[in-house]
Design a protein around this motif. Structure first.
Motif, PDB file in Angstrom:
ATOM      1  N   LEU A   1      -5.028 -18.498   7.578  1.00 44.96           N
ATOM      2  CA  LEU A   1      -4.476 -18.615   6.697  1.00 44.96           C
ATOM      3  C   LEU A   1      -5.635 -18.402   5.370  1.00 44.96           C
ATOM      4  N   ARG A   2      -6.706 -19.273   5.814  1.00 44.21           N
ATOM      5  CA  ARG A   2      -8.213 -18.769   4.461  1.00 44.21           C
ATOM      6  C   ARG A   2      -7.810 -17.860   4.302  1.00 44.21           C
ATOM      7  N   ILE A   3      -8.480 -16.452   5.652  1.00 39.57           N
ATOM      8  CA  ILE A   3      -8.332 -15.118   5.410  1.00 39.57           C
ATOM      9  C   ILE A   3      -7.034 -14.101   4.616  1.00 39.57           C
ATOM     10  N   GLY A   4      -6.034 -14.528   5.152  1.00 40.34           N
ATOM     11  CA  GLY A   4      -4.990 -13.921   5.103  1.00 40.34           C
ATOM     12  C   GLY A   4      -4.329 -14.301   3.496  1.00 40.34           C
ATOM     13  N   LEU A   5      -4.305 -15.302   3.214  1.00 41.98           N
ATOM     14  CA  LEU A   5      -4.048 -15.456   2.035  1.00 41.98           C
ATOM     15  C   LEU A   5      -4.644 -15.352   0.881  1.00 41.98           C
ATOM     16  N   ALA A   6      -5.619 -15.355   0.565  1.00 45.54           N
ATOM     17  CA  ALA A   6      -5.709 -14.446  -0.513  1.00 45.54           C
ATOM     18  C   ALA A   6      -6.025 -12.696  -0.437  1.00 45.54           C
ATOM     19  N   LEU A   7      -6.236 -12.362   1.459  1.00 45.34           N
ATOM     20  CA  LEU A   7      -6.543 -11.076   1.497  1.00 45.34           C
ATOM     21  C   LEU A   7      -5.343  -9.795   0.218  1.00 45.34           C
ATOM     22  N   GLY A   8      -4.461 -10.121   0.261  1.00 46.30           N
ATOM     23  CA  GLY A   8      -3.557  -9.470  -0.134  1.00 46.30           C
ATOM     24  C   GLY A   8      -4.312  -9.092  -2.133  1.00 46.30           C
ATOM     25  N   PHE A   9      -4.658 -10.367  -3.006  1.00 45.67           N
ATOM     26  CA  PHE A   9      -5.309 -10.015  -3.785  1.00 45.67           C
ATOM     27  C   PHE A   9      -6.375  -9.282  -3.891  1.00 45.67           C
ATOM     28  N   ILE A  10      -7.479 -10.319  -3.159  1.00 48.64           N
ATOM     29  CA  ILE A  10      -8.688  -9.408  -3.327  1.00 48.64           C
ATOM     30  C   ILE A  10      -8.428  -7.906  -2.629  1.00 48.64           C
ATOM     31  N   VAL A  11      -8.158  -7.345  -2.400  1.00 51.95           N
ATOM     32  CA  VAL A  11      -7.800  -5.681  -1.912  1.00 51.95           C
ATOM     33  C   VAL A  11      -7.409  -5.684  -2.662  1.00 51.95           C
ATOM     34  N   PHE A  12      -6.604  -6.507  -3.201  1.00 55.49           N
ATOM     35  CA  PHE A  12      -5.660  -5.414  -4.373  1.00 55.49           C
ATOM     36  C   PHE A  12      -6.715  -5.318  -5.738  1.00 55.49           C
ATOM     37  N   LEU A  13      -7.074  -6.464  -5.934  1.00 62.28           N
ATOM     38  CA  LEU A  13      -8.618  -6.393  -7.006  1.00 62.28           C
ATOM     39  C   LEU A  13      -9.093  -5.576  -7.279  1.00 62.28           C
TER      40      LEU A  13
ATOM     41  N   SER B   1      -4.692  12.448  -6.053  1.00 59.09           N
ATOM     42  CA  SER B   1      -5.519  12.491  -4.574  1.00 59.09           C
ATOM     43  C   SER B   1      -4.947  12.028  -3.245  1.00 59.09           C
ATOM     44  N   VAL B   2      -5.532  10.179  -3.427  1.00 62.87           N
ATOM     45  CA  VAL B   2      -5.393   9.759  -2.847  1.00 62.87           C
ATOM     46  C   VAL B   2      -4.952   7.981  -2.836  1.00 62.87           C
ATOM     47  N   ALA B   3      -3.745   8.792  -3.991  1.00 64.07           N
ATOM     48  CA  ALA B   3      -2.652   7.403  -4.477  1.00 64.07           C
ATOM     49  C   ALA B   3      -1.654   6.642  -3.688  1.00 64.07           C
ATOM     50  N   GLY B   4      -1.256   7.728  -2.476  1.00 63.64           N
ATOM     51  CA  GLY B   4      -0.254   7.779  -1.421  1.00 63.64           C
ATOM     52  C   GLY B   4      -1.066   6.375  -0.463  1.00 63.64           C
ATOM     53  N   GLU B   5      -2.530   7.146  -0.472  1.00 68.18           N
ATOM     54  CA  GLU B   5      -2.907   6.525   0.810  1.00 68.18           C
ATOM     55  C   GLU B   5      -3.706   5.262   0.550  1.00 68.18           C
ATOM     56  N   LEU B   6      -4.402   4.722  -0.442  1.00 67.25           N
ATOM     57  CA  LEU B   6      -4.593   4.095  -1.357  1.00 67.25           C
ATOM     58  C   LEU B   6      -3.316   2.323  -1.345  1.00 67.25           C
ATOM     59  N   ILE B   7      -2.150   3.174  -2.078  1.00 65.87           N
ATOM     60  CA  ILE B   7      -0.506   2.102  -2.244  1.00 65.87           C
ATOM     61  C   ILE B   7      -0.575   1.714  -0.720  1.00 65.87           C
ATOM     62  N   PHE B   8      -0.742   2.549  -0.068  1.00 64.54           N
ATOM     63  CA  PHE B   8      -0.282   2.554   1.661  1.00 64.54           C
ATOM     64  C   PHE B   8      -0.794   1.064   1.876  1.00 64.54           C
ATOM     65  N   PHE B   9      -2.132   1.587   1.989  1.00 57.94           N
ATOM     66  CA  PHE B   9      -3.209  -0.028   2.141  1.00 57.94           C
ATOM     67  C   PHE B   9      -3.187  -1.166   1.967  1.00 57.94           C
ATOM     68  N   ILE B  10      -2.817  -1.138   0.525  1.00 54.03           N
ATOM     69  CA  ILE B  10      -2.775  -1.882  -0.637  1.00 54.03           C
ATOM     70  C   ILE B  10      -1.204  -2.504   0.023  1.00 54.03           C
ATOM     71  N   GLU B  11      -0.596  -1.933   0.634  1.00 52.80           N
ATOM     72  CA  GLU B  11       0.805  -2.286   0.659  1.00 52.80           C
ATOM     73  C   GLU B  11       0.788  -3.271   2.088  1.00 52.80           C
ATOM     74  N   ALA B  12      -0.140  -2.906   2.924  1.00 56.51           N
ATOM     75  CA  ALA B  12      -0.037  -3.334   4.171  1.00 56.51           C
ATOM     76  C   ALA B  12      -0.659  -4.897   4.366  1.00 56.51           C
ATOM     77  N   MET B  13      -2.163  -4.494   2.953  1.00 52.93           N
ATOM     78  CA  MET B  13      -1.983  -6.236   2.918  1.00 52.93           C
ATOM     79  C   MET B  13      -1.629  -6.924   2.373  1.00 52.93           C
ATOM     80  N   LEU B  14      -0.868  -6.535   0.957  1.00 52.36           N
ATOM     81  CA  LEU B  14       0.114  -7.238   0.694  1.00 52.36           C
ATOM     82  C   LEU B  14       0.878  -7.980   1.813  1.00 52.36           C
ATOM     83  N   THR B  15       1.673  -7.135   2.855  1.00 54.94           N
ATOM     84  CA  THR B  15       2.332  -7.559   3.337  1.00 54.94           C
ATOM     85  C   THR B  15       2.326  -8.757   4.123  1.00 54.94           C
ATOM     86  N   PHE B  16       1.133  -8.548   4.477  1.00 59.37           N
ATOM     87  CA  PHE B  16       0.463  -9.889   5.517  1.00 59.37           C
ATOM     88  C   PHE B  16      -0.214 -10.898   5.088  1.00 59.37           C
ATOM     89  N   SER B  17      -0.521 -10.192   2.911  1.00 63.41           N
ATOM     90  CA  SER B  17      -0.380 -11.800   2.354  1.00 63.41           C
ATOM     91  C   SER B  17       0.945 -12.518   1.900  1.00 63.41           C
TER      92      SER B  17
END
Lengths: 95, 324, 111, 94
Positions: B248-260, B279-295
């Motif tokens: 929890l301690r890692i995961g909760l804030a991870l999405g927010f921190i990565v996004f920011l 050029s990398v928008a798709g990859e970045l969005i997917f990366f952020i989304e994966a972290m957001l899902t987890f969080s």
């Protein structure tokens, strides 16, 4: 070998099926309202989950939306959780 | 045919809402609420919004129902401590004029809303056209994901911040008593069910997340499914709190921190806040989304698991106030 | 009448029903239910109205998607606060001052 | 093929209706469990079988079958759980 969806009236047929299932769902509301015990209400909710999956599958054909099958999949997976929560948590006196 | 189906669906939805509101029995209200969530998912389907239907099916059928059953069970278990207490309390009986006033104001609200819907102003710009126009630049093919994570990513960033605040409040409210919960005995059948059902849940969650870039699906729906899987594991008696607590301690804030971090690091390249290089928008969005899902999954789960354990009320005025 | 407009009207009906419940019910759990359903009504109006004029509109749908997730976490938090409140006070309604409207409220027991 | 599909789907709907009727008319929770499993297993199963020929590709067909399988597993277990719960409740009352 013609499938059903080649027919011009396929959309209406699927909608009719979905409507029929919706009618049975509305009829099931009566059981939730009447009870008499919490268990009967949860049973009705269980049937609602399955009927909902059926309606979604029929609508996915009627509206030509493949994504609705995903929705049905999610619903099929998650509908049981409420039942598990009920059985595990309502250990007190039955209402 | 179409119209008949929609009218029936709308009436069923209103009936369900009325059933939630006017049930004397609280548990009946909860089951009606679960049915309401299911019907609402069907309404989203009819409104051509399969994304919303996905989220509503995961949240309405899975999470909200569980949360409410939990709360009502908690209430009824506590009522058993002082016998004679009414399970259902409708509150004090108001006088006649104070009955008319709410009816009157509700009717006024309804009429105002009808007016607002009927005489809506015409929108000066066509948003769907704008979205369709700039969709190729966004890096994803599904317009809703593009809106959520590219065109209006401020909303998403703030949303995950709001969720984070909610979970911090929930953690602060948790009483320090950590007694083991009653009724956590392992049922072999339930154990077997969860062993078979949770893996497909996780797979479907990841599939929905991955599908989000070209068809309905995405971080929120995937997160809701992940949360439901965790809740299911907890209900089945797996002691995942220990695991979840450290995660929890890692995961909760991870999405927010990565996004920011992503949002600000693009500023190094001289771009404005929250715009991704094409050029990398798709990859970045997917990366952020994966972290957001987890969080999101962890946040929704911990909102469920931080609930206080069922202990008897400590106050001395138990009986009197409950009789109301 | 298109389906979009009809569902927007249903949303208005939901909001009015929920507002009425909010006024007359004092049980906090019922108010949380009403709050949640009112939110659903707002979502229905947002999507239904925006789509009534034009085709499927992704912008309100995306906003409502955010809204649904925020609504569920707000409900979960409200339920948590309610349970904490109940554990501390054993009451399911908020107490009211005696000199305001509800004259059927009896005197609070002194501690 | 088309007539087979229609027959399967109508039969599936029939089982849904029967299940709901059972839920409404039976006067004891155990018999109601019996009724709703008819809708879960047969109703949805026949509906899925009727849908299969209309599936666009193999992936979709597999997903449809998976839905049926999941509902089967879930409903069977849920029925067991609730019957077990009922039995415990009744033994507790005596």
């Amino acid at each position: 070998m013609q499938t059903l969806n080649a027919m011009p009236w396929a959309t209406n047929f699927w909608l009719a099926i979905a409507g029929l299932l919706l009618v049975t769902l509305v009829a099931g509301l009566w059981r939730i309202w009447r009870g008499p015990t919490a268990t009967d209400r949860m049973l009705a909710a269980q049937l609602f989950g399955t009927t909902g999956v059926g309606i979604l599958l029929a609508l996915s054909q009627a509206m030509q939306q493949v994504a609705l099958i995903d929705v049905a999949l999610v619903l099929a997976l998650l509908a049981v959780i409420a039942m598990v929560a009920f059985v595990k948590r309502m250990q007190g006196p039955s209402s | 045919m179409n119209l008949a189906f929609d009218v029936l669906l709308g009436i069923a939805l209103l009936l369900c809402a009325a059933g939630v509101f006017y049930s004397r029995d609280l548990f009946r209200a909860v089951v009606m609420f679960i049915a309401f969530g299911l019907l609402l998912a069907l309404v989203w389907v009819r409104l051509d919004a399969p994304d919303l239907a996905l989220a509503e099916a995961a949240i309405g059928a899975g999470l909200t129902g569980v949360l409410m059953i939990d709360a009502v069970a908690h209430l009824s278990a506590k009522n058993a401590h002082h016998q004679g207490a009414q399970f259902d309390q409708t509150g004090a009986r108001p006088q006649l004029w104070s009955r008319i006033l709410p009816v009157f104001s509700a009717v006024i609200i309804f009429i105002l809303l009808l007016g607002a819907i009927w005489w809506r102003p015409d929108a000066p710009v066509s948003l769907p056209d704008l979205v369709a126009e700039s969709l190729p630049e966004s890096g994803v093919e599904h317009p809703i994901t593009a809106v959520l994570l590219n065109f209006r990513s401020y909303d998403t960033l703030l949303e995950i911040a709001v969720l984070l605040v909610a979970v911090v409040v929930a953690m602060a409210l948790k009483p320090d008593t950590s007694e083991p919960e009653a009724g956590n005995s392992k049922d072999p059948i339930l154990h077997g069910l969860s062993a078979r059902l949770v893996p497909p849940m996780l797979v479907v969650g990841v599939y929905i997340l991955w599908a989000g870039s070209y068809m309905p699906g995405g971080a929120f729906q995937g997160g809701a499914i992940l949360a439901a899987a965790l809740v299911f594991l907890k209900l089945a008696g797996f002691g995942i709190e220990r695991l979840a607590d450290s995660l929890l301690r890692i995961g909760l804030a991870l999405g927010f921190i990565v996004f920011l971090t992503v949002a600000t690091s693009v500023m190094i390249g001289g771009r404005p806040f929250l715009t991704y290089p094409e050029s990398v928008a798709g990859e970045l969005i997917f990366f952020i989304e994966a972290m957001l899902t987890f969080s999101i999954g962890l946040i929704l789960f911990s909102l469920f698991s931080q609930a206080p354990p069922p202990v008897a009320p400590t106050s001395s005025l138990q009986g009197e106030q409950d009789e109301r | 009448m298109s389906a979009n407009l009809w569902f927007a009207l249903v949303g208005a009906g939901l909001i009015a029903l929920a507002a009425f419940t909010f006024f007359v019910q004092t049980h906090l759990l019922r108010r949380i239910f009403a709050f949640n359903i009112m939110g659903s009504g707002v979502f229905l109006i947002m999507v239904g109205m925006a789509q009534h004029l034009r085709q499927t509109d992704p912008v309100p749908q995306a906003l409502v998607l955010t809204g649904i997730v925020v609504a569920v976490s707000a409900t979960a938090l409200a339920l948590l606060i309610f349970r904490r409140f109940y554990a501390l006070s054993a009451a399911v309604t908020l107490t009211q001052d005696n000199d305001t409207l509800g004259d059927s409220y009896e005197q609070e027991p002194r501690q | 093929m088309m007539y087979l599909q229609i027959a399967l789907i109508c039969l599936g709907c029939f089982f849904f209706i029967v299940g709901t009727l059972g839920l409404l008319r039976f006067n004891d929770a155990y018999s109601r469990i019996h009724a709703i499993t008819k809708a879960d297993n047969l109703g949805l199963g026949l509906l899925v079988l009727g849908l299969l020929p209309s599936a666009v590709n193999a992936f979709q067909g597999i997903k449809l079958l998976l839905i049926w399988l999941l509902v089967l597993v879930a409903s069977a277990t849920a029925s067991y759980l609730i019957a077990h719960y009922l039995k415990q409740q009744q033994e507790g009352d005596v």
